[in-house]
Scaffold this active site. Structure first.
Site, mmCIF file in Angstrom:
data_model
loop_
_atom_site.group_PDB
_atom_site.id
_atom_site.type_symbol
_atom_site.label_atom_id
_atom_site.label_comp_id
_atom_site.label_asym_id
_atom_site.label_seq_id
_atom_site.Cartn_x
_atom_site.Cartn_y
_atom_site.Cartn_z
ATOM 1 N N TYR A 205 0.814 -1.224 0.000
ATOM 2 C CA TYR A 205 0.000 0.000 0.000
ATOM 3 C C TYR A 205 0.850 1.278 0.000
ATOM 4 C CZ TYR A 205 -0.261 -0.164 5.290
ATOM 5 O OH TYR A 205 -0.039 -0.190 6.642
ATOM 6 N N GLU A 206 0.182 2.373 -0.190
ATOM 7 C CA GLU A 206 0.864 3.664 -0.326
ATOM 8 C C GLU A 206 1.835 3.637 -1.508
ATOM 9 O OE1 GLU A 206 -0.273 6.141 1.581
ATOM 10 O OE2 GLU A 206 1.015 7.462 0.400
#
Lengths: 591, 591
Positions: B434-435
């Protein structure tokens, strides 16, 4: 949901183009012609895709349940096990006299791969049974063989291996389970065993537990360990089942993965057991099976990577995200498929080049086991014993790494269980641990195997590589892409071995580099297999093979491995050469 | 069950010996003296060990449940969240005018580490809130700030980030969520967002969703994306809560880990939203937070490795298995502890040397963010923007790798959920995704960041390293163990950058090496931090520091990193130099 298709062409390529099995002078190999192996592997491929793979997620989600002392397997497992059994897939390499088909171990290995890729947890029920079969075959009395082997070959009964106890795994000399001799020649076995895969279930009439235990009054430590047959139900002389034996399931362990397999705590309470082989020689009996068992675990490692890779490729072709930096490849769509991006290619090539190299390495190892067992060839036995910790340790480390890499291709969806990619990583994780954790494999390799017979088996492997390079030196298609990198990598292996030999006085110098050596040697083995695969592909193209795309792809994949993976040997060598000093510098209290 | 103790001494070492925070000319840094930071970090360390860590396994086992449209967090989370809130831990670096303590970001980062190590899933509720706070602070109107910031700073209300949709993650230009302008200046937001961490829960009165959406008629693709505030409950002008807004939870995702955090599918159905910042400039608003958010995820990566490592050390000291090859170390016991074995040392040293290097790197990055934000230093901004994908990508890859390595120390027990080591690996896994998945970080680094301002930020980093080496060249304690390896590694980085510059004509050449460059640069950064740490330790010893054991251990750990990890740069360079050819050789259909 993931899918799976057995890579049949590659099985055939490894068996026939690389290993040329039907030309090898090993009993039974002459029958392994292309049509025969194709027919067998196509069948097991179908079974794997259609029956086993759809149950993989079911097993993961439902897991096994302990109900009133009995383990219930996930929905569909029992019917699938019947199909596997009815198809004769459990007995491919079992002896014909015990109802098997008497095929070589290499065919068992090849047929095993799709079943493991499709459903690792499920396949363990028969995998453990295969181990129990082998142990009794090697060490049992004729009466024991007659009583147990036909049922184990067919998986009407299944088998387990009971080694670990709560306080001891690797160091089995600490074992506490006792086996007390009885007047009738049997023993009463008492103790607790943990991590028992397929320890109980509802898919077979009986379960034959092979249990390591100590006979009181025997030698201390590992030299006082004996091996026993402890059936779940006592088998009467006429082969029918009698009373329930004193063995019960304490609980099913909650694990990170392989939920479809029942990993049990087993409690033995004066259970009736029968000594197998000699008293106090239990470890010797276990070691006989070890090469096969560890090769089987190495296969589990890469087989999970294979299945994960196939799905990553599908996703990379389907998922539209971003544009190729060199210009849109799918201009009519809202975006290009992931596979246009170089970094996606990189990871898929990493996975593909590992998977195919690992397959060739494993099948080659299986053929060496056949040669050793069926012809008594000591060099083959020595070589495969040397390779075994590498097959187990390197292929499971990398298999997990690439299952994780395949999961990564899915981005966020890779983390969501519904998509199935997490399961490949979670299932593959166990292969690095069981059947001797990979650190123990490295210890076995550097602390034991390298020195066997004065180090002649590693030397033999050097010579084999040198011979191969010499033989193919004139081949321009191989020279700079394959032979030169292989030569460099094998020199790194040689240098590491020299370093170890020079550090006899401080064994910590060698053992501090053991893990790196396992990986260094793993790369050399895969590099060697890729060079052989490339030579076979070049030959096939010269011979006018019709499927040129397959062979061209094989060559490109091999070039990738040689250019981008094999150079890892020099990093491993650099680490090995630092010796024990940096590794052992701290006091235990300083960590 | 695992335990956790905040490594307070090392926090102090990095802040004061290495970064010398209180001497830096950054507003607010003068107050960060040793006593002050020790007091703050000791407190948050206690909270982490005593309150958050015991809930880590609870969160993993129970997960979050969706009941009648409302998400229920695991037992104990609500009370713990109250404690975190009451202690002021959510507002350490929030502005004083909004109820925060106005401390520098580096203190937020240091205080964050123990909370993330102790319970990553739990800490995400406040982590996302911190992100929402920052976005509104940077881009909101004063009225928006007054309405939302005090509640977000205190975590009375929490925040979320809504970017991903089912068909688009990285490529947000494909977004379908719509925001239709209303007469009163607000918007009606409609669409589906997935993977929304902390999307709903029962620990706060209100949840402030930041949602990316497209205003109909705006520019195509990524240039038509705007950012909106969509509160779960409409906030009235007097600050009290009004009607439930049109946003509902579709489901909670079943994930591989971070089960304690509710990862939701969020459905927006004409939900009232308020534009934040300019229309169609939503991505710019998101990018402002990106350095901080990605640094926070990099921290999650190594923080899981830290927690896993501590438990691996305990297990290695407690578990008796085998004997040291150089002679029994625990002759009165049945066996020696695992920690006597060189390969166990190797893996613990890998973990320890990474963890401490990663901490120094991350805190340094946080101090660069402070310098950039609080002094407007463009060089600091450029440097930390360059470092951000490395902090995120390298530290999460390695953090996961070492969480897995720590799990491996436990052997079979590592695979059993009850022992808690699997959770560290499963939780750490998400940080790679994620990110911005790590492949996207590598693309950002090589495809964008390297070329910013004509490449001067990478050049600045080279010069910084060169300057450091020159400055310390006369120090014999550093020369061969630290400075020489650092010089070699930074030359590899330079060579890779040169290769990329030479491949402008075929951008695939650079992008095929992007992942390797991210790791190469990661090693150089950690090598640089280790060299600085070593210089600080040598200085402390010269200055007569009382805790010599700490500084000696620091030096030995650094030597390990330089000798055994840093040489990886040459392997990465070798791969980079192969260019696109091996990576892009296959047709998509040939995989």
């Amino acid at each position: 949901m993931p899918s799976y298709t057995a890579p049949l062409k590659d099985y055939q390529f490894v068996l026939h183009d690389v290993l040329r099995v039907s030309e090898q002078d090993i009993p039974g190999y002459a029958d392994l012609d292309r049509d025969f192996t194709a027919a067998v592997l196509e069948e097991v491929g179908k079974l794997s895709s259609n029956v086993l793979q759809p149950l993989n997620a079911v097993g993961d989600t439902e897991g096994c349940r302990l109900e009133n002392g009995v383990v219930r397997t996930p929905t569909g497992f029992k019917a699938a096990f019947d199909q596997v059994r009815d198809g004769g897939w459990t007995a491919l390499d079992a002896a014909e006299q015990y109802g098997g088909q008497g095929l070589p171990y290499v065919m068992h290995t090849a047929a095993n791969e799709p079943m493991v890729s499709a459903n690792m947890a499920f396949n363990m029920y028969q995998g453990l049974t295969h181990g129990a079969y082998s142990a009794i075959l090697a060490h049992g009395t004729q009466a024991q063989k007659d009583m147990f082997l036909p049922k184990l070959a067919s998986c009407e009964w299944t088998g387990t291996m009971n080694l670990t106890e709560p306080h001891c795994g690797t160091d089995l000399g600490l074992m506490r389970t006792k086996a007390v001799p009885q007047d009738d020649g049997s023993y009463k076995v008492t103790g607790q065993k943990i991590f028992i895969s397929a320890g109980d279930h509802d898919m077979a009439e009986n379960i034959i537990h092979l249990v390591l235990a100590k006979i009181p009054g025997g030698p201390e430590g590992i030299k006082g360990v004996s091996l026993f047959i402890v059936p779940k139900f006592i088998v009467k002389d006429d082969g029918s089942l009698g009373d329930r034996n004193g063995v019960t399931v304490g609980k099913i362990e909650e694990k990170m993965g392989i939920h479809g397999n029942s990993t049990c705590v087993m409690n033995y309470d004066e259970a009736t057991g029968y000594l197998i082989g000699e008293a106090h020689k239990g470890m010797r009996a276990m070691f006989v099976m070890m090469n096969e068992a560890r090769l089987g675990v190495g296969l589990q490692g890469y087989a999970q990577s294979v299945a994960a890779y196939q799905n990553a490729v599908d996703y990379a072709n389907d998922r539209l995200q971003g544009r190729a930096v060199t210009g849109a490849q799918n201009p009519d769509g809202p975006a290009d498929p992931l596979i246009v991006h170089p970094d996606i290619r990189r990871t898929l090539m990493d996975q593909k080049s590992f998977n195919e190299g690992a397959r060739a390495f494993t099948f080659w190892g299986a053929s060496l086991i056949d040669r050793a067992h069926k012809t008594g060839d000591a060099a083959a036995e020595g070589l495969v014993s040397l390779m075994t910790p590498v097959i187990k340790g390197f292929l499971t480390d990398k298999g997990f790494e690439y299952a994780v890499a395949a999961q990564q291709v899915y981005g966020g969806h890779g983390y969501i269980e519904e998509w199935g990619m997490s399961q490949f990583a979670r299932d593959a994780r166990i292969a690095m641990i069981y059947e001797g954790a990979n650190g123990v494999q490295a210890l076995d390799l550097v602390g034991r195997k390298l020195a066997v017979d004065g180090g002649k088996h590693l030397m033999g492997f050097f010579e084999m590589i040198k011979g191969f390079i010499k033989e193919n030196e004139g081949n321009a298609a191989l020279k700079s892409d394959f032979l030169d990198p292989l030569k460099a990598a094998s020199k790194d292996m040689q240098a590491a071995a020299m370093y170890f030999m020079g550090s006899m006085k401080n064994p910590n110098n060698a053992l501090s580099g053991s893990y790196d050596f396992m990986h260094l040697m793993g790369h050399v083995c895969l590099g060697y297999m890729w060079a052989r695969s490339a030579a076979a592909a070049v030959q096939a193209l010269e011979d006018g093979a019709s499927d040129t795309a397959f062979y061209e792809t094989k060559l490109a994949t091999g070039r990738y491995y040689m250019a981008r993976q094999l150079p890892a040997t020099s990093l491993h060598l650099a680490r090995i050469n630092t010796g024990a000093q940096p590794v052992m510098a701290l006091e235990a209290a300083s960590f």
